[in-house]
Write a protein that holds these residues in place. Sequence first.
Motif: not given
Length: 308
Positions: A107, A132, A135, A146, A149, A178, A185, A216
Amino acid sequence: MKRRKFLQQGALASLSALTLGGLSTNASATPNEKKAAGQPFNMLYAPHDGMFKNSGGDNFLDQIKYMHDQGFRAIEDNGMLGRDTAMQDKIGSLLAQKNMTMGVFVVDTGNNWKTSLASGKQEFKDAFIKTCKQSVETAKRVNAKWATVVPGFYDRSLPMGIQTAHVVDALRRGAEIFEPHGLVMVLEPLSDTPDLFLRTAEQSFEVCKAVNSPSCKILYDIYHMQRNTGHLIPTIDMCWDEIAYIQIGDNPGRKEPGTGEINYKNIFKHLHQKGYKGVLGMEHGNSIKGAEGEAALIKAYRDADNFL
């Protein structure tokens, strides 16, 4: 005995000896040596663009086909976000055809290598949110799950707790983007410079717990973590709940397994025993140039993958 018969018998004896010798050599070969070239590896090792350009060709699509022929069942491509949509579509179609897994892409906001998210400034948060969203569309084209970041550098004008809160706030916004798409990420602690905000897996673990989202998680790059902290397997175990992706590189030199100090066979065995089914990105160089080096790299992975 006539000369002709003697020569015939001698030739037969020599042929028999060669045949028996070949059988004997094959019988004593290790299980790894007997494994046919091209058989899938035990783990999802993921090469990148250029790693097999001498053997597969300059075109990334041709390289992917070559990777598959050698037994690799995943790729990663840090620069995927910057590729045109037509190429992204072609890569996605080829991976689907070959039943290969797409690993990470970055990203890349353009702010990853400067003070950005830690500062709390709205301009950096806005750039992160915009990237994002871009992405998500890229991930759909290549069937990626995946995306890497990097929060950028420290803001040394601010206390650490304030910087951490700024980073967590931005990452929560990214996770909101996401999550509906099942994307993750993965935060990567790095060793390139002490100015980077994320430096250890333990710190990344803390941040992920604060963000509190399935979107995350941690990217545990074994090369960077060996350089920054060592204690690799115990740290993997401590941070396991938040690790979603792993990358590879030996140290020193950041080349293939077997070229440095890290016992990759033990690490791969440990990950396999823990039930890791994800991608292991081959984010390193080749220790030897040319097609010879590419063959040596494949052999290095066959050796390290021989842990069962």
